[in-house]
Design a protein around this motif. Structure first.
Motif, mmCIF file in Angstrom:
data_model
loop_
_atom_site.group_PDB
_atom_site.id
_atom_site.type_symbol
_atom_site.label_atom_id
_atom_site.label_comp_id
_atom_site.label_asym_id
_atom_site.label_seq_id
_atom_site.Cartn_x
_atom_site.Cartn_y
_atom_site.Cartn_z
ATOM 1 N N THR A 200 0.845 -1.208 0.000
ATOM 2 C CA THR A 200 0.000 0.000 0.000
ATOM 3 C C THR A 200 0.875 1.250 0.000
ATOM 4 O O THR A 200 0.578 2.225 -0.699
ATOM 5 N N ALA A 201 1.969 1.203 0.770
ATOM 6 C CA ALA A 201 2.863 2.369 0.873
ATOM 7 C C ALA A 201 3.415 2.778 -0.495
ATOM 8 O O ALA A 201 3.623 3.969 -0.765
ATOM 9 N N GLN A 202 3.634 1.787 -1.378
ATOM 10 C CA GLN A 202 4.159 2.087 -2.718
ATOM 11 C C GLN A 202 3.159 2.873 -3.568
ATOM 12 O O GLN A 202 3.539 3.526 -4.538
ATOM 13 N N LEU A 203 1.896 2.800 -3.203
ATOM 14 C CA LEU A 203 0.862 3.502 -3.974
ATOM 15 C C LEU A 203 0.589 4.915 -3.452
ATOM 16 O O LEU A 203 -0.013 5.733 -4.137
ATOM 17 N N VAL A 204 1.034 5.194 -2.217
ATOM 18 C CA VAL A 204 0.721 6.474 -1.576
ATOM 19 C C VAL A 204 1.474 7.620 -2.258
ATOM 20 O O VAL A 204 2.652 7.512 -2.584
ATOM 21 N N ASP A 205 0.767 8.740 -2.469
ATOM 22 C CA ASP A 205 1.369 9.908 -3.123
ATOM 23 C C ASP A 205 2.093 10.808 -2.122
ATOM 24 O O ASP A 205 3.182 11.305 -2.398
ATOM 25 N N ASP A 206 1.467 11.066 -0.988
ATOM 26 C CA ASP A 206 2.013 12.029 -0.031
ATOM 27 C C ASP A 206 1.966 11.464 1.388
ATOM 28 O O ASP A 206 0.976 10.841 1.788
ATOM 29 N N ALA A 207 3.042 11.712 2.144
ATOM 30 C CA ALA A 207 3.071 11.348 3.558
ATOM 31 C C ALA A 207 3.048 12.626 4.385
ATOM 32 O O ALA A 207 3.739 13.598 4.071
ATOM 33 N N ILE A 208 2.212 12.639 5.425
ATOM 34 C CA ILE A 208 2.113 13.816 6.288
ATOM 35 C C ILE A 208 2.267 13.372 7.741
ATOM 36 O O ILE A 208 2.137 12.194 8.060
ATOM 37 N N THR A 209 2.541 14.343 8.602
ATOM 38 C CA THR A 209 2.674 14.030 10.022
ATOM 39 C C THR A 209 1.697 14.875 10.825
ATOM 40 O O THR A 209 1.294 15.965 10.381
ATOM 41 N N ILE A 210 1.310 14.374 11.975
ATOM 42 C CA ILE A 210 0.470 15.140 12.901
ATOM 43 C C ILE A 210 1.403 15.681 13.988
ATOM 44 O O ILE A 210 1.952 14.913 14.778
ATOM 45 N N PRO A 211 1.642 16.987 14.020
ATOM 46 C CA PRO A 211 2.592 17.542 14.995
ATOM 47 C C PRO A 211 2.114 17.289 16.429
ATOM 48 O O PRO A 211 0.926 17.406 16.729
ATOM 49 N N MET A 212 3.048 16.927 17.296
ATOM 50 C CA MET A 212 2.717 16.685 18.707
ATOM 51 C C MET A 212 3.727 17.395 19.598
ATOM 52 O O MET A 212 4.922 17.361 19.315
ATOM 53 N N GLN A 213 3.253 18.029 20.648
ATOM 54 C CA GLN A 213 4.150 18.751 21.556
ATOM 55 C C GLN A 213 4.528 17.932 22.775
ATOM 56 O O GLN A 213 5.558 18.178 23.393
ATOM 57 N N GLY A 214 3.689 16.998 23.137
ATOM 58 C CA GLY A 214 3.945 16.201 24.338
ATOM 59 C C GLY A 214 4.901 15.054 24.064
ATOM 60 O O GLY A 214 5.607 15.031 23.052
ATOM 61 N N GLN A 215 4.910 14.085 24.966
ATOM 62 C CA GLN A 215 5.882 13.003 24.877
ATOM 63 C C GLN A 215 5.308 11.707 24.326
ATOM 64 O O GLN A 215 6.021 10.702 24.256
ATOM 65 N N ALA A 216 4.026 11.711 23.955
ATOM 66 C CA ALA A 216 3.435 10.491 23.396
ATOM 67 C C ALA A 216 4.149 10.132 22.099
ATOM 68 O O ALA A 216 4.449 10.995 21.270
ATOM 69 N N GLU A 217 4.432 8.851 21.944
ATOM 70 C CA GLU A 217 5.186 8.412 20.761
ATOM 71 C C GLU A 217 4.343 8.489 19.495
ATOM 72 O O GLU A 217 4.817 8.866 18.431
ATOM 73 N N SER A 218 3.056 8.114 19.630
ATOM 74 C CA SER A 218 2.175 8.135 18.459
ATOM 75 C C SER A 218 0.730 8.155 18.935
ATOM 76 O O SER A 218 0.446 8.060 20.129
ATOM 77 N N LEU A 219 -0.188 8.280 17.973
ATOM 78 C CA LEU A 219 -1.621 8.299 18.284
ATOM 79 C C LEU A 219 -2.267 6.998 17.837
ATOM 80 O O LEU A 219 -1.821 6.360 16.889
ATOM 81 N N ASN A 220 -3.338 6.634 18.501
ATOM 82 C CA ASN A 220 -4.107 5.467 18.078
ATOM 83 C C ASN A 220 -4.731 5.744 16.701
ATOM 84 O O ASN A 220 -4.938 6.896 16.308
ATOM 85 N N ALA A 221 -4.989 4.686 15.929
ATOM 86 C CA ALA A 221 -5.440 4.819 14.537
ATOM 87 C C ALA A 221 -6.703 5.669 14.419
ATOM 88 O O ALA A 221 -6.818 6.527 13.539
ATOM 89 N N ALA A 222 -7.661 5.449 15.315
ATOM 90 C CA ALA A 222 -8.921 6.192 15.237
ATOM 91 C C ALA A 222 -8.706 7.669 15.557
ATOM 92 O O ALA A 222 -9.302 8.554 14.919
ATOM 93 N N MET A 223 -7.846 7.965 16.534
ATOM 94 C CA MET A 223 -7.575 9.371 16.877
ATOM 95 C C MET A 223 -6.883 10.088 15.725
ATOM 96 O O MET A 223 -7.224 11.228 15.388
ATOM 97 N N ALA A 224 -5.885 9.428 15.131
ATOM 98 C CA ALA A 224 -5.162 10.041 14.007
ATOM 99 C C ALA A 224 -6.119 10.317 12.845
ATOM 100 O O ALA A 224 -6.104 11.405 12.252
ATOM 101 N N ALA A 225 -6.949 9.336 12.523
ATOM 102 C CA ALA A 225 -7.908 9.511 11.421
ATOM 103 C C ALA A 225 -8.854 10.672 11.708
ATOM 104 O O ALA A 225 -9.161 11.483 10.824
ATOM 105 N N THR A 226 -9.305 10.776 12.950
ATOM 106 C CA THR A 226 -10.254 11.832 13.319
ATOM 107 C C THR A 226 -9.621 13.215 13.179
ATOM 108 O O THR A 226 -10.241 14.141 12.636
ATOM 109 N N ILE A 227 -8.376 13.360 13.618
ATOM 110 C CA ILE A 227 -7.689 14.658 13.492
ATOM 111 C C ILE A 227 -7.574 15.057 12.021
ATOM 112 O O ILE A 227 -7.858 16.199 11.645
#
Length: 262
Positions: A224-251
């Motif tokens: 799937t990654a080979q088909l993706v056109d653009d990669a983006i990031t969700i900026p975070m200020q705290g110390q959490a390593e990443s967001l859960n899939a549903a939270m990321a999708a919602t943002i």
């Protein structure tokens, strides 16, 4: 009362719908509780029957909701039948049997400014249901579920959608064939990456965009990654390593909605 015994043949067929193989074979699924049955009736879903606790009667919230163009059978049963056919510890006094509908991918691709969420191997039913609910809330055109995702008709997934399941098209299929078709029609495929250069807040979501959300632990697959056109990031200020899939999708969905409304 129409049906008293949990051993009734029809009751056994209903109870089988708690398992995926029987949902696939019967092309039907079960929804539990007053709220979901309300939403299904309001949305004109293809209901085969509504089953209610005969000792309590038809829930007052459902009175007068029946679509006159689609006759639905109402079946009065015993509490023992309700208990056999439901997935929750303390079952609500009503459930319904819904016939599956097949949503065409073309309707999503034809939506020129469409915002679509694509799920790649998202395995948690709660995440899948919550993403469908967020997609509905943000005005997305639909949701695409690739192989390996939690079954959208799993009772836990359905409960997590809170009825949004009936408000927008949900397409199931192989991403390796679906995504190139969308790209050929001018859709940009976007996924999140911790290494991405672009912030989601500077990305242009006003173009036709399909958001690709990957597995909770591994992200999107290599194919799937080979088909993706653009990669983006969700900026975070705290110390959490990443967001859960549903939270990321919602943002991402709500940032896209904000841009499109502006």
């Amino acid at each position: 009362m129409d049906i008293v015994s949990p051993q009734n043949t029809r009751v056994k067929e209903w109870a089988q719908l708690l398992e995926k193989k029987h949902r696939t074979r019967q092309h039907k699924y079960i929804i539990e509780g007053i709220h979901l049955v309300q939403e299904a009736l309001r949305a004109g879903a293809d209901l085969e029957c509504i089953v209610y606790d005969g000792e309590q009667g038809v829930p007052i919230e459902l009175a007068g909701l029946e679509n006159p163009l689609k006759r639905v059978e109402w079946v009065s049963v015993s509490p023992a039948v309700i208990a056999k056919c439901t997935d929750t510890m303390t079952p609500q006094p009503v459930f319904a049997i819904v016939r599956k509908s097949k949503e065409p991918l073309q309707s999503l691709i034809a939506e020129r400014q469409g915002l679509v969420v694509v799920l790649d191997n998202v395995q948690d039913p709660g995440n899948v249901g919550t993403i469908i609910r967020s997609a509905d809330a943000a005005g997305a055109a639909g949701v695409v579920l690739g192989a390996g995702c939690a079954d959208v008709y799993n009772p836990k997934t359905i409960r997590s959608t809170m009825g949004s399941l009936f408000h927008l098209p949900i397409v199931e299929g192989e991403l390796q064939s679906l995504l190139p078709e969308a790209k050929a029609a001018g859709v940009r495929l976007v996924s999140t990456s911790l290494q991405a250069e672009y912030s989601c807040y500077s990305y242009d979501f006003t173009q036709p965009v399909w958001l690709v959300i990957g597995n909770e632990g591994k992200g999107i697959s290599d194919t799937t990654a080979q088909l993706v056109d653009d990669a983006i990031t969700i900026p975070m200020q705290g110390q959490a390593e990443s967001l859960n899939a549903a939270m990321a999708a919602t943002i991402l969905l709500f940032e896209a909605m904000r841009q499109r409304m502006g």
